[in-house]
Write a protein that holds these residues in place. Structure first.
Motif, PDB file in Angstrom:
ATOM      1  N   LYS A 103       0.862  -1.180   0.000  1.00 57.11           N
ATOM      2  CA  LYS A 103       0.000   0.000   0.000  1.00 57.11           C
ATOM      3  C   LYS A 103       0.899   1.231   0.000  1.00 57.11           C
ATOM      4  N   LEU A 104       0.858   2.004  -1.073  1.00 56.23           N
ATOM      5  CA  LEU A 104       1.718   3.175  -1.191  1.00 56.23           C
ATOM      6  C   LEU A 104       1.125   4.351  -0.429  1.00 56.23           C
ATOM      7  N   VAL A 105       1.907   4.917   0.481  1.00 55.88           N
ATOM      8  CA  VAL A 105       1.511   6.134   1.193  1.00 55.88           C
ATOM      9  C   VAL A 105       2.001   7.329   0.375  1.00 55.88           C
ATOM     10  N   LEU A 106       1.100   8.223  -0.010  1.00 55.37           N
ATOM     11  CA  LEU A 106       1.471   9.349  -0.875  1.00 55.37           C
ATOM     12  C   LEU A 106       1.609  10.664  -0.116  1.00 55.37           C
ATOM     13  N   SER A 107       0.883  10.811   0.973  1.00 53.52           N
ATOM     14  CA  SER A 107       1.046  12.008   1.812  1.00 53.52           C
ATOM     15  C   SER A 107       1.080  11.576   3.268  1.00 53.52           C
ATOM     16  N   LEU A 108       1.909  12.273   4.027  1.00 56.59           N
ATOM     17  CA  LEU A 108       2.210  11.863   5.393  1.00 56.59           C
ATOM     18  C   LEU A 108       2.183  13.093   6.282  1.00 56.59           C
ATOM     19  N   GLY A 109       1.486  13.006   7.406  1.00 54.59           N
ATOM     20  CA  GLY A 109       1.387  14.157   8.304  1.00 54.59           C
ATOM     21  C   GLY A 109       1.701  13.788   9.740  1.00 54.59           C
ATOM     22  N   PHE A 110       2.267  14.747  10.480  1.00 56.44           N
ATOM     23  CA  PHE A 110       2.582  14.541  11.891  1.00 56.44           C
ATOM     24  C   PHE A 110       2.046  15.715  12.702  1.00 56.44           C
ATOM     25  N   ASP A 111       1.432  15.405  13.851  1.00 57.04           N
ATOM     26  CA  ASP A 111       0.934  16.424  14.774  1.00 57.04           C
ATOM     27  C   ASP A 111       1.376  16.095  16.187  1.00 57.04           C
ATOM     28  N   GLN A 112       1.359  17.123  17.040  1.00 56.18           N
ATOM     29  CA  GLN A 112       1.668  16.918  18.444  1.00 56.18           C
ATOM     30  C   GLN A 112       0.471  16.279  19.130  1.00 56.18           C
ATOM     31  N   GLY A 113       0.692  15.139  19.776  1.00 55.88           N
ATOM     32  CA  GLY A 113      -0.385  14.463  20.487  1.00 55.88           C
ATOM     33  C   GLY A 113      -0.338  14.739  21.979  1.00 55.88           C
ATOM     34  N   GLU A 114      -1.047  13.958  22.732  1.00 59.05           N
ATOM     35  CA  GLU A 114      -1.084  14.112  24.190  1.00 59.05           C
ATOM     36  C   GLU A 114       0.054  13.332  24.846  1.00 59.05           C
ATOM     37  N   ASP A 115       0.485  13.842  25.997  1.00 58.08           N
ATOM     38  CA  ASP A 115       1.525  13.173  26.797  1.00 58.08           C
ATOM     39  C   ASP A 115       2.803  12.913  26.006  1.00 58.08           C
ATOM     40  N   GLY A 116       3.157  13.864  25.133  1.00 59.64           N
ATOM     41  CA  GLY A 116       4.403  13.757  24.391  1.00 59.64           C
ATOM     42  C   GLY A 116       4.346  12.848  23.188  1.00 59.64           C
ATOM     43  N   GLN A 117       3.205  12.233  22.924  1.00 62.20           N
ATOM     44  CA  GLN A 117       3.097  11.364  21.756  1.00 62.20           C
ATOM     45  C   GLN A 117       2.911  12.196  20.482  1.00 62.20           C
ATOM     46  N   ILE A 118       3.036  11.530  19.347  1.00 66.66           N
ATOM     47  CA  ILE A 118       2.766  12.179  18.067  1.00 66.66           C
ATOM     48  C   ILE A 118       1.591  11.492  17.397  1.00 66.66           C
ATOM     49  N   VAL A 119       0.904  12.234  16.542  1.00 66.33           N
ATOM     50  CA  VAL A 119      -0.202  11.684  15.761  1.00 66.33           C
ATOM     51  C   VAL A 119       0.239  11.638  14.309  1.00 66.33           C
ATOM     52  N   GLN A 120       0.224  10.455  13.716  1.00 68.32           N
ATOM     53  CA  GLN A 120       0.599  10.290  12.313  1.00 68.32           C
ATOM     54  C   GLN A 120      -0.658  10.054  11.480  1.00 68.32           C
ATOM     55  N   THR A 121      -0.754  10.784  10.367  1.00 67.77           N
ATOM     56  CA  THR A 121      -1.882  10.648   9.449  1.00 67.77           C
ATOM     57  C   THR A 121      -1.350  10.360   8.054  1.00 67.77           C
ATOM     58  N   VAL A 122      -1.944   9.381   7.386  1.00 68.85           N
ATOM     59  CA  VAL A 122      -1.496   9.014   6.046  1.00 68.85           C
ATOM     60  C   VAL A 122      -2.686   8.956   5.097  1.00 68.85           C
ATOM     61  N   SER A 123      -2.411   9.196   3.816  1.00 66.15           N
ATOM     62  CA  SER A 123      -3.418   8.982   2.774  1.00 66.15           C
ATOM     63  C   SER A 123      -2.917   7.875   1.858  1.00 66.15           C
ATOM     64  N   ILE A 124      -3.783   6.890   1.613  1.00 64.47           N
ATOM     65  CA  ILE A 124      -3.410   5.718   0.817  1.00 64.47           C
ATOM     66  C   ILE A 124      -4.456   5.527  -0.280  1.00 64.47           C
ATOM     67  N   PRO A 125      -4.056   5.654  -1.542  1.00 61.33           N
ATOM     68  CA  PRO A 125      -5.010   5.408  -2.631  1.00 61.33           C
ATOM     69  C   PRO A 125      -5.129   3.920  -2.935  1.00 61.33           C
ATOM     70  N   SER A 126      -6.318   3.507  -3.313  1.00 58.65           N
ATOM     71  CA  SER A 126      -6.552   2.127  -3.739  1.00 58.65           C
ATOM     72  C   SER A 126      -7.260   2.166  -5.079  1.00 58.65           C
ATOM     73  N   VAL A 127      -6.745   1.427  -6.035  1.00 55.03           N
ATOM     74  CA  VAL A 127      -7.312   1.395  -7.379  1.00 55.03           C
ATOM     75  C   VAL A 127      -7.989   0.054  -7.610  1.00 55.03           C
ATOM     76  N   THR A 128      -9.267   0.120  -8.036  1.00 48.83           N
ATOM     77  CA  THR A 128     -10.033  -1.088  -8.337  1.00 48.83           C
ATOM     78  C   THR A 128     -10.100  -1.267  -9.844  1.00 48.83           C
ATOM     79  N   ARG A 129      -9.715  -2.413 -10.309  1.00 49.12           N
ATOM     80  CA  ARG A 129      -9.720  -2.675 -11.743  1.00 49.12           C
ATOM     81  C   ARG A 129     -11.149  -2.738 -12.280  1.00 49.12           C
ATOM     82  N   ALA A 130     -11.304  -2.331 -13.546  1.00 47.31           N
ATOM     83  CA  ALA A 130     -12.588  -2.431 -14.233  1.00 47.31           C
ATOM     84  C   ALA A 130     -12.454  -3.391 -15.401  1.00 47.31           C
ATOM     85  N   ILE A 131     -13.570  -4.027 -15.763  1.00 43.62           N
ATOM     86  CA  ILE A 131     -13.537  -4.959 -16.893  1.00 43.62           C
ATOM     87  C   ILE A 131     -13.212  -4.220 -18.176  1.00 43.62           C
TER      88      ILE A 131
END
Length: 373
Positions: free
Chosen positions: A28-56
Motif C-alpha cells: 500500500k503506497l503512502v502518498l502524503s504523510l502528516g505529523f501532529d503533536q499528540g497528548e503526553d508527548g506522543q505524536i499523531v501520524q496521518t497518512v493517505s493511501i489510494p486504492s485502485v479497483t480494476r474495471a472490466i
C-alpha cells in the motif's frame, strides 16, 4: 557451439535476478504523510493511501483511505497503521510531508529520523507546515479538484516554486541545514480556508536550528525574500507602489517581471565584528503600468530610481524579520565559520546573529516596457 553454451551457463550463475522485487499488488503506497503533536508527548501520524479497483472495461476507479494513529515514535505509528491495512505500508512514493504548527515548534529532526534512515523513503518529498491548524486536518480535508490530496498539496508547492515564492527544497536538501551549525532554513506554510475546503500557500515559515520559530515571511514578500537568497523560479513578479499623487490608487503601482538578478553577498570581519552587505543588480521588464506615458523623457530613469529605493526598503524589512526570528537562512554563519574561523570560535552564533549588521542594496534597471508607450 559448446563454448557458447558453457558461457551462457556461467553467466546464469552470477546473475542475481530481481532479489529486491516488490510487487505493487502486495503493498500500500503512502502518498502524503502528516505529523501532529499528540497528548503526553506522543505524536499523531496521518497518512493517505489510494486504492485502485480494476474495471472490466475502461479505467479503474480509485478510492482514498485516510488513517490516523498516535504513538511514541513515527516508526511505532507506522507499525500500528500497518496492522490496520491490507498488504504492507510502503513510504517509497511519499510526495509531501506535512507538520502541524505545534509539533513544528519543537525539534522536528526526531520526527524525520526514520525517513532519513530508511533507504526506501522518498527524500524528494516536499516538507510543509500547517499554520493555525493540524496536518490531520489538511490530509483529510474535503477538497475539490484533484483526486489525491498529495497531488493538491504537491501542485500547490510546485506552483509556489515556479513563481518564486518558495525554494523547492526537499527532505534531502533540508537534511544538511537541519544538522549543520551556521545555517537555518524556511519551509512553505499552508493554511486551510473556506471551512476546510480550500488550501492556500501562506508564506515561508522561519526555522532556527531544528525548530519553527512561529515567525514567517508573508506571501506578499516571499518573491523578494527568494531573490535575496539568490533563488529565482521561472517567474519572479513584483508589484510596487512607486507614487502617491495620482487621482486613482491603481495608477500609483507598477508590476515588473525580474529577468535577471545578480546577487552578491560580502562578509567582512571588522575587529571581531561581522558586517554583511548584500548587493543585487536586477534587470526587469514592466508588464503592468496603468499610469502609462513611459515615452516621456526621464520617466524610465525615475521609475528605476523609485523601484530601487522601494525594493531596498523591503529588503531591509525582510532582513529585520529574519534577525528577529534568529533565522540565518542566508547561511552567514556557515561562511563566517569557513572564512573567519578565529572569529567563529569566539562567537555564540545564536546570540551574535540577531545583532550583526546586514545591509542590502538593490539596483533596478528596466530593460523592456511592453509594446505600448
Amino acid at each position: 557451439m559448446k563454448k557458447y553454451v558453457i558461457a551462457a551457463m556461467a553467466a546464469l550463475l552470477i546473475l542475481t535476478g530481481c532479489w529486491d522485487e516488490r510487487q505493487f499488488k502486495n503493498i500500500k503506497l503512502v502518498l502524503s504523510l502528516g505529523f501532529d503533536q499528540g497528548e503526553d508527548g506522543q505524536i499523531v501520524q496521518t497518512v493517505s493511501i489510494p486504492s485502485v479497483t480494476r474495471a472490466i472495461e475502461g479505467p479503474g476507479s480509485e478510492s482514498l483511505q485516510i488513517i490516523s494513529t498516535s504513538a511514541n515514535t513515527p516508526l511505532e505509528a507506522r507499525d500500528k497503521i500497518d496492522r490496520m491495512i491490507s498488504e504492507t505500508y510502503d513510504p517509497a512514493k511519499v510526495k509531501v510531508v506535512v507538520l502541524g504548527e505545534d509539533l513544528a515548534k519543537n525539534n522536528i529532526y526526531p520526527v524525520l529520523d526514520d525517513m532519513y534512515r530508511n533507504p526506501r523513503s522518498n527524500l524528494n518529498a516536499y516538507l510543509a507546515v500547517v499554520e493555525e491548524g493540524t496536518a490531520q486536518d489538511v490530509i483529510s480535508m474535503n477538497h475539490t479538484g484533484a483526486t489525491r490530496i498529495s497531488n493538491y498539496i504537491g501542485g500547490l508547492l510546485e506552483a509556489a516554486v515556479y513563481s518564486s515564492h518558495a525554494t523547492g527544497e526537499n527532505l534531502q536538501l533540508l537534511c544538511a541545514e537541519l544538522l549543520e551549525p551556521g545555517i537555518d532554513f524556511s519551509v512553505p506554510l499552508l493554511k486551510t480556508e473556506d471551512d476546510g475546503n480550500l488550501l492556500t500557500f501562506n508564506g515561508m515559515g522561519l526555522f532556527h536550528e531544528q525548530s519553527y520559530t512561529g515567525k514567517k515571511i508573508g506571501p506578499e514578500q516571499t518573491t523578494m525574500y527568494m531573490l535575496l537568497q539568490g533563488v529565482k523560479g521561472r517567474v519572479a513578479r513584483l508589484t510596487e507602489k512607486i507614487d502617491d499623487s495620482k487621482k486613482e490608487e491603481i495608477l500609483d503601482y507598477v508590476t515588473v517581471n525580474v529577468a535577471e538578478n545578480d546577487r552578491k553577498m560580502k562578509i567582512e570581519n571588522k575587529d571581531g565584528e561581522i558586517a554583511v552587505s548584500i548587493n543585487m543588480d536586477m534587470k526587469v521588464k514592466i508588464v503592468e503600468y496603468p499610469s502609462d506615458h513611459l515615452y516621456v523623457k526621464g520617466r524610465i530613469e525615475e521609475i528605476n530610481k523609485k523601484l530601487s529605493e522601494k525594493l531596498t526598503e523591503e529588503s531591509v524589512d525582510i532582513i529585520n524579520q529574519l534577525q528577529e526570528a534568529n533565522s540565518d537562512v542566508f547561511g552567514i554563519g556557515r561562511r563566517v565559520k569557513a572564512y573567519h574561523p578565529e572569529v567563529w570560535k569566539e562567537l555564540d552564533w545564536s546570540e551574535a546573529y540577531p545583532e550583526i549588521s546586514i545591509e542590502p542594496k538593490v539596483k533596478v534597471e528596466i530593460i523592456q516596457h511592453g509594446i505600448i508607450n
